[in-house]
Design a protein around this motif. Structure first.
Motif, PDB file in Angstrom:
ATOM      1  N   ILE A 157       0.758  -2.490  24.933  1.00  0.00           N
ATOM      2  CA  ILE A 157       0.168  -1.964  23.705  1.00  0.00           C
ATOM      3  C   ILE A 157      -1.285  -1.626  24.011  1.00  0.00           C
ATOM      4  O   ILE A 157      -1.995  -2.398  24.677  1.00  0.00           O
ATOM      5  N   ALA A 158      -1.754  -0.472  23.537  1.00  0.00           N
ATOM      6  CA  ALA A 158      -3.132  -0.056  23.795  1.00  0.00           C
ATOM      7  C   ALA A 158      -3.808   0.378  22.498  1.00  0.00           C
ATOM      8  O   ALA A 158      -3.156   0.906  21.580  1.00  0.00           O
ATOM      9  N   LEU A 159      -5.121   0.162  22.426  1.00  0.00           N
ATOM     10  CA  LEU A 159      -5.912   0.663  21.305  1.00  0.00           C
ATOM     11  C   LEU A 159      -5.942   2.186  21.396  1.00  0.00           C
ATOM     12  O   LEU A 159      -6.284   2.733  22.440  1.00  0.00           O
ATOM     13  N   PRO A 160      -5.579   2.910  20.345  1.00  0.00           N
ATOM     14  CA  PRO A 160      -5.431   4.364  20.454  1.00  0.00           C
ATOM     15  C   PRO A 160      -6.732   5.139  20.603  1.00  0.00           C
ATOM     16  O   PRO A 160      -6.700   6.267  21.099  1.00  0.00           O
ATOM     17  N   ALA A 161      -7.863   4.591  20.156  1.00  0.00           N
ATOM     18  CA  ALA A 161      -9.138   5.308  20.291  1.00  0.00           C
ATOM     19  C   ALA A 161     -10.293   4.334  20.112  1.00  0.00           C
ATOM     20  O   ALA A 161     -10.143   3.259  19.500  1.00  0.00           O
ATOM     21  N   VAL A 162     -11.421   4.731  20.637  1.00  0.00           N
ATOM     22  CA  VAL A 162     -12.652   3.962  20.494  1.00  0.00           C
ATOM     23  C   VAL A 162     -13.566   4.713  19.536  1.00  0.00           C
ATOM     24  O   VAL A 162     -13.721   5.930  19.633  1.00  0.00           O
ATOM     25  N   GLY A 163     -14.179   3.990  18.581  1.00  0.00           N
ATOM     26  CA  GLY A 163     -15.089   4.632  17.619  1.00  0.00           C
ATOM     27  C   GLY A 163     -15.384   3.707  16.453  1.00  0.00           C
ATOM     28  O   GLY A 163     -15.158   2.493  16.515  1.00  0.00           O
ATOM     29  N   ALA A 164     -15.856   4.302  15.390  1.00  0.00           N
ATOM     30  CA  ALA A 164     -16.212   3.527  14.191  1.00  0.00           C
ATOM     31  C   ALA A 164     -15.008   3.412  13.268  1.00  0.00           C
ATOM     32  O   ALA A 164     -14.327   4.406  12.976  1.00  0.00           O
ATOM     33  N   PHE A 165     -14.739   2.183  12.796  1.00  0.00           N
ATOM     34  CA  PHE A 165     -13.638   1.938  11.878  1.00  0.00           C
ATOM     35  C   PHE A 165     -14.124   2.320  10.470  1.00  0.00           C
ATOM     36  O   PHE A 165     -14.906   1.619   9.827  1.00  0.00           O
ATOM     37  N   THR A 166     -13.654   3.484   9.970  1.00  0.00           N
ATOM     38  CA  THR A 166     -14.189   4.054   8.738  1.00  0.00           C
ATOM     39  C   THR A 166     -13.305   3.880   7.516  1.00  0.00           C
ATOM     40  O   THR A 166     -13.789   3.999   6.375  1.00  0.00           O
ATOM     41  N   SER A 167     -12.017   3.621   7.695  1.00  0.00           N
ATOM     42  CA  SER A 167     -11.131   3.483   6.528  1.00  0.00           C
ATOM     43  C   SER A 167      -9.952   2.588   6.886  1.00  0.00           C
ATOM     44  O   SER A 167      -9.273   2.819   7.899  1.00  0.00           O
ATOM     45  N   PRO A 168      -9.675   1.535   6.016  1.00  0.00           N
ATOM     46  CA  PRO A 168      -8.580   0.626   6.297  1.00  0.00           C
ATOM     47  C   PRO A 168      -7.250   1.136   5.753  1.00  0.00           C
ATOM     48  O   PRO A 168      -7.168   2.168   5.088  1.00  0.00           O
ATOM     49  N   TYR A 169      -6.214   0.331   6.024  1.00  0.00           N
ATOM     50  CA  TYR A 169      -4.872   0.586   5.497  1.00  0.00           C
ATOM     51  C   TYR A 169      -4.834   0.096   4.046  1.00  0.00           C
ATOM     52  O   TYR A 169      -5.310  -1.001   3.729  1.00  0.00           O
ATOM     53  N   GLY A 170      -4.261   0.919   3.104  1.00  0.00           N
ATOM     54  CA  GLY A 170      -4.108   0.508   1.697  1.00  0.00           C
ATOM     55  C   GLY A 170      -4.400   1.646   0.752  1.00  0.00           C
ATOM     56  O   GLY A 170      -4.522   2.821   1.158  1.00  0.00           O
ATOM     57  N   MET A 171      -4.531   1.273  -0.497  1.00  0.00           N
ATOM     58  CA  MET A 171      -4.784   2.253  -1.552  1.00  0.00           C
ATOM     59  C   MET A 171      -6.199   2.814  -1.408  1.00  0.00           C
ATOM     60  O   MET A 171      -7.161   2.090  -1.191  1.00  0.00           O
ATOM     61  N   ARG A 172      -6.293   4.151  -1.553  1.00  0.00           N
ATOM     62  CA  ARG A 172      -7.590   4.809  -1.472  1.00  0.00           C
ATOM     63  C   ARG A 172      -7.569   6.008  -2.400  1.00  0.00           C
ATOM     64  O   ARG A 172      -6.706   6.877  -2.278  1.00  0.00           O
ATOM     65  N   TRP A 173      -8.543   6.064  -3.328  1.00  0.00           N
ATOM     66  CA  TRP A 173      -8.642   7.158  -4.291  1.00  0.00           C
ATOM     67  C   TRP A 173      -7.330   7.317  -5.078  1.00  0.00           C
ATOM     68  O   TRP A 173      -6.885   8.401  -5.401  1.00  0.00           O
ATOM     69  N   GLY A 174      -6.709   6.206  -5.301  1.00  0.00           N
ATOM     70  CA  GLY A 174      -5.491   6.223  -6.105  1.00  0.00           C
ATOM     71  C   GLY A 174      -4.256   6.639  -5.327  1.00  0.00           C
ATOM     72  O   GLY A 174      -3.168   6.795  -5.905  1.00  0.00           O
ATOM     73  N   VAL A 175      -4.388   6.780  -4.044  1.00  0.00           N
ATOM     74  CA  VAL A 175      -3.258   7.206  -3.206  1.00  0.00           C
ATOM     75  C   VAL A 175      -3.142   6.219  -2.044  1.00  0.00           C
ATOM     76  O   VAL A 175      -4.145   5.727  -1.516  1.00  0.00           O
ATOM     77  N   MET A 176      -1.909   5.942  -1.654  1.00  0.00           N
ATOM     78  CA  MET A 176      -1.679   5.034  -0.524  1.00  0.00           C
ATOM     79  C   MET A 176      -2.160   5.684   0.769  1.00  0.00           C
ATOM     80  O   MET A 176      -1.684   6.756   1.164  1.00  0.00           O
ATOM     81  N   HIS A 177      -3.099   5.008   1.424  1.00  0.00           N
ATOM     82  CA  HIS A 177      -3.547   5.449   2.760  1.00  0.00           C
ATOM     83  C   HIS A 177      -2.794   4.584   3.762  1.00  0.00           C
ATOM     84  O   HIS A 177      -3.107   3.407   3.964  1.00  0.00           O
ATOM     85  N   ALA A 178      -1.774   5.178   4.403  1.00  0.00           N
ATOM     86  CA  ALA A 178      -0.808   4.412   5.192  1.00  0.00           C
ATOM     87  C   ALA A 178      -1.233   4.178   6.634  1.00  0.00           C
ATOM     88  O   ALA A 178      -0.408   3.800   7.474  1.00  0.00           O
ATOM     89  N   GLY A 179      -2.513   4.379   6.917  1.00  0.00           N
ATOM     90  CA  GLY A 179      -2.989   4.142   8.266  1.00  0.00           C
ATOM     91  C   GLY A 179      -4.437   3.706   8.266  1.00  0.00           C
ATOM     92  O   GLY A 179      -4.984   3.318   7.237  1.00  0.00           O
ATOM     93  N   ILE A 180      -5.055   3.765   9.431  1.00  0.00           N
ATOM     94  CA  ILE A 180      -6.475   3.459   9.560  1.00  0.00           C
ATOM     95  C   ILE A 180      -7.166   4.661  10.181  1.00  0.00           C
ATOM     96  O   ILE A 180      -6.533   5.473  10.865  1.00  0.00           O
ATOM     97  N   ASP A 181      -8.500   4.768   9.934  1.00  0.00           N
ATOM     98  CA  ASP A 181      -9.275   5.873  10.501  1.00  0.00           C
ATOM     99  C   ASP A 181     -10.309   5.326  11.475  1.00  0.00           C
ATOM    100  O   ASP A 181     -11.025   4.356  11.164  1.00  0.00           O
ATOM    101  N   ILE A 182     -10.357   5.969  12.663  1.00  0.00           N
ATOM    102  CA  ILE A 182     -11.342   5.622  13.690  1.00  0.00           C
ATOM    103  C   ILE A 182     -12.106   6.893  14.002  1.00  0.00           C
ATOM    104  O   ILE A 182     -11.523   7.865  14.479  1.00  0.00           O
ATOM    105  N   ALA A 183     -13.427   6.894  13.720  1.00  0.00           N
ATOM    106  CA  ALA A 183     -14.233   8.114  13.861  1.00  0.00           C
ATOM    107  C   ALA A 183     -14.991   8.120  15.179  1.00  0.00           C
ATOM    108  O   ALA A 183     -15.481   7.085  15.652  1.00  0.00           O
ATOM    109  N   ASN A 184     -15.086   9.340  15.753  1.00  0.00           N
ATOM    110  CA  ASN A 184     -15.895   9.530  16.964  1.00  0.00           C
ATOM    111  C   ASN A 184     -16.064  11.032  17.172  1.00  0.00           C
ATOM    112  O   ASN A 184     -15.584  11.837  16.373  1.00  0.00           O
ATOM    113  N   ALA A 185     -16.731  11.425  18.222  1.00  0.00           N
ATOM    114  CA  ALA A 185     -17.029  12.840  18.475  1.00  0.00           C
ATOM    115  C   ALA A 185     -15.763  13.631  18.784  1.00  0.00           C
ATOM    116  O   ALA A 185     -14.746  13.084  19.260  1.00  0.00           O
ATOM    117  N   VAL A 186     -15.839  14.921  18.505  1.00  0.00           N
ATOM    118  CA  VAL A 186     -14.722  15.816  18.827  1.00  0.00           C
ATOM    119  C   VAL A 186     -14.452  15.752  20.336  1.00  0.00           C
ATOM    120  O   VAL A 186     -15.366  15.820  21.153  1.00  0.00           O
TER     121      VAL A 186
END
Length: 281
Positions: free
Chosen positions: A144-173
């Motif tokens: 198992i590997a971490l898919p990307a390195v960066g800033a953890f910007t959004s967790p798993y769960g409800m967001r803006w009234g909608v289910m966010h079914a994953g996590i967001d990891i931000a970094n440069a293009v």
């Protein structure tokens, strides 16, 4: 006086040449001294034949035939037959000396067998070494590997009234996106809301989903392993900046699970450390 009693000159006797056999002609008997000469020649020839017979084991059948032919020729003409050519002695092999050792010559078939054995051994050794290297490489690969390195910007769960079914990891293009598991690529290309996405089905029925990538490095049906680069981070689709949207689904892709929890179950923290962790540096 009758002419038959007169002492006139005697009529000459003509002796035909040797070998002639004209009709009505007769040989005049050879004088006694000629017979004695021929008897002597025959005696010498007979003695030579006896001597040759006593030493005849060294002579072959050809030597015996040549001797007999010579005797016949001697009896017929009174002249000695030409001596048969002496058989050539077999060539004596060269004797090795300290200054000139005997050459060693390997038979072609023996040399070919040896060459084939060496080639086969080398091939077998190379194959064994290759298989060992592959096995060692697989053993070193993470399951198992971490898919990307960066800033953890959004967790798993409800967001803006909608289910966010994953996590967001931000970094440069262009930041490398890695496969989280070993598996087979089932989707790679455009998708509604994701811009571009990649879905990978692992051998144990875990589906991982990657979204918003700028570039894609794998194709549908391709086999990938955990930690392999599969894409470059981007901001395609419904996105407010360059980041990776990452999902994990269990039971052959039917049930979502919090990716942070799933990674922690495998000893991986969001900072890439093993043994847990919850923040990105």
């Amino acid at each position: 006086m009758n002419e038959s009693h007169q002492g006139g000159s005697a009529t000459p006797v003509v002796i035909p040449a040797r070998g002639s056999s004209g009709t009505g002609r007769h040989r005049v008997p050879a004088p006694p001294h000629a017979l004695r000469g021929r008897a002597a020649v025959l005696a010498v020839a007979a003695g030579a034949a006896v001597s040759a017979a006593s030493a005849g084991s060294a002579l072959g059948a050809g030597g015996t035939q040549a001797t007999e032919s010579g005797d016949i020729a001697l009896l017929a003409g009174g002249e000695a037959a030409p001596a048969p050519a002496a058989p050539q002695a077999p060539a004596t092999p060269a004797v090795a000396t300290p200054s000139q050792p005997a050459p060693v010559v390997a038979a072609d078939d023996v040399a070919e067998d040896l060459r084939s054995t060496i080639v086969s051994t080398l091939k077998a050794g190379t194959e064994i070494n290759t298989q060992r290297e592959i096995a060692e490489e697989k053993a070193r690969r993470p399951q198992i590997a971490l898919p990307a390195v960066g800033a953890f910007t959004s967790p798993y769960g409800m967001r803006w009234g909608v289910m966010h079914a994953g996590i967001d990891i931000a970094n440069a293009v262009g930041t490398p996106i890695l496969a989280a598991t070993n598996g087979t690529v089932v989707d790679s290309g455009p998708a509604q809301g994701y811009g571009n996405w990649i879905r990978i089905m692992s051998d144990d029925g875990v589906m991982t989903v990657y979204g918003h990538m700028e570039t894609l490095d794998v194709e549908v049906g391709q086999r990938v392993y955990a930690g392999q680069k599969i894409a470059g981070m981007g901001s395609r689709g419904f996105s407010t900046g360059s980041h990776l949207h990452f999902e994990v689904l269990l039971n052959d892709g039917n049930d979502h699970i919090d990716p942070v929890v799933w990674l922690a179950q495998h000893g991986i923290g969001l900072d890439g450390s093993t043994g847990g962790g919850s923040s990105l540096s």
